[in-house]
Design a protein around this motif. Structure first.
Motif, PDB file in Angstrom:
ATOM      1  N   CYS A  67       0.410  -1.529  -0.218  1.00 19.31           N
ATOM      2  CA  CYS A  67       0.225   0.040  -0.118  1.00 19.31           C
ATOM      3  C   CYS A  67       0.880   1.324  -0.223  1.00 19.31           C
ATOM      4  N   GLN A  68       1.689   1.227   0.288  1.00 29.81           N
ATOM      5  CA  GLN A  68       2.960   1.964   0.989  1.00 29.81           C
ATOM      6  C   GLN A  68       3.777   2.816  -0.234  1.00 29.81           C
ATOM      7  N   SER A  69       3.826   1.496  -1.287  1.00 32.62           N
ATOM      8  CA  SER A  69       4.494   1.544  -2.303  1.00 32.62           C
ATOM      9  C   SER A  69       3.128   1.991  -3.824  1.00 32.62           C
ATOM     10  N   GLY A  70       1.900   2.224  -3.248  1.00 29.41           N
ATOM     11  CA  GLY A  70       1.028   3.097  -4.286  1.00 29.41           C
ATOM     12  C   GLY A  70       0.087   1.733  -4.333  1.00 29.41           C
ATOM     13  N   MET A  71       0.339   0.636  -3.948  1.00 30.99           N
ATOM     14  CA  MET A  71      -1.429  -0.574  -4.614  1.00 30.99           C
ATOM     15  C   MET A  71      -2.267  -0.275  -3.757  1.00 30.99           C
ATOM     16  N   LYS A  72      -2.836   0.909  -4.310  1.00 30.96           N
ATOM     17  CA  LYS A  72      -3.845   0.831  -4.008  1.00 30.96           C
ATOM     18  C   LYS A  72      -4.510   2.566  -4.646  1.00 30.96           C
ATOM     19  N   VAL A  73      -6.224   2.160  -4.491  1.00 30.47           N
ATOM     20  CA  VAL A  73      -6.787   3.337  -5.156  1.00 30.47           C
ATOM     21  C   VAL A  73      -8.487   3.355  -4.478  1.00 30.47           C
ATOM     22  N   ALA A  74      -8.713   4.455  -4.844  1.00 28.99           N
ATOM     23  CA  ALA A  74     -10.299   5.212  -4.437  1.00 28.99           C
ATOM     24  C   ALA A  74     -10.485   5.110  -5.507  1.00 28.99           C
ATOM     25  N   VAL A  75     -12.228   4.504  -5.468  1.00 27.94           N
ATOM     26  CA  VAL A  75     -13.039   4.025  -6.497  1.00 27.94           C
ATOM     27  C   VAL A  75     -14.408   4.845  -6.451  1.00 27.94           C
ATOM     28  N   ASN A  76     -14.441   5.840  -7.681  1.00 28.10           N
ATOM     29  CA  ASN A  76     -15.945   6.806  -7.410  1.00 28.10           C
ATOM     30  C   ASN A  76     -16.829   5.578  -7.557  1.00 28.10           C
ATOM     31  N   VAL A  77     -17.545   5.412  -7.180  1.00 32.92           N
ATOM     32  CA  VAL A  77     -19.134   4.585  -8.055  1.00 32.92           C
ATOM     33  C   VAL A  77     -19.854   6.105  -8.188  1.00 32.92           C
ATOM     34  N   HIS A  78     -20.748   5.694  -9.192  1.00 35.82           N
ATOM     35  CA  HIS A  78     -22.037   6.984  -9.398  1.00 35.82           C
ATOM     36  C   HIS A  78     -22.351   6.472 -10.811  1.00 35.82           C
ATOM     37  N   TRP A  79     -23.031   7.215 -10.879  1.00 39.86           N
ATOM     38  CA  TRP A  79     -24.557   7.150 -11.939  1.00 39.86           C
ATOM     39  C   TRP A  79     -23.183   7.959 -13.326  1.00 39.86           C
TER      40      TRP A  79
END
Length: 134
Positions: free
Chosen positions: A122-134
């Motif tokens: 995670c600290q190395s960038g293996m993370k994602v914030a996903v925006n779920v929307h219509w």
């Protein structure tokens, strides 16, 4: 003189049932229209992928499946809170996946936070914030 008495709930009840039926059909249509969204594109869920860039161009709707493809000996998938996402805290995941071919579905709009729970990933960038929307 004849008087006709009408039950006011009779016609309202039919309208309510019809409306519920239409709403159920719309929900079924939405889930049938759901698509699989491969996280990280062709590179999958791995180190060295810019997930911030990927998420900025990803189109994810409620009921879509986020598809995480990775080597389960090397990675996993944790759905976490916003605070745990920013601190890379792996101790309190909301959900954990570790098959290497995981489908994660979010049914409501909002931002969802996902990290790899392997130390330092995670600290190395293996993370994602996903925006779920219509």
């Amino acid at each position: 003189m004849a008087v006709t008495v009408r039950n006011s709930q009779g016609s309202g009840s039919a309208v309510s049932k019809g409306l519920i039926l239409v709403l159920c059909m719309l929900l079924l249509a939405q889930s049938a229209a759901a698509t699989d969204v491969p996280v990280g594109g062709t590179r999958g869920w791995n180190l060295g992928v810019n997930y911030k860039t990927w998420a900025a161009s990803a189109r994810v709707k409620p009921w879509d499946n986020l598809f995480f493809k990775y080597d389960p000996r090397l990675h996993n998938v944790l759905v976490v809170s916003k605070a745990d996402y920013y601190t890379c805290n792996t101790r309190n995941p909301l959900a954990t996946y570790k098959s290497g071919k995981d489908y994660v579905k979010f049914t409501k709009t909002g931002t969802y936070y996902i990290i790899c729970g392997v130390p330092r990933h995670c600290q190395s960038g293996m993370k994602v914030a996903v925006n779920v929307h219509w």
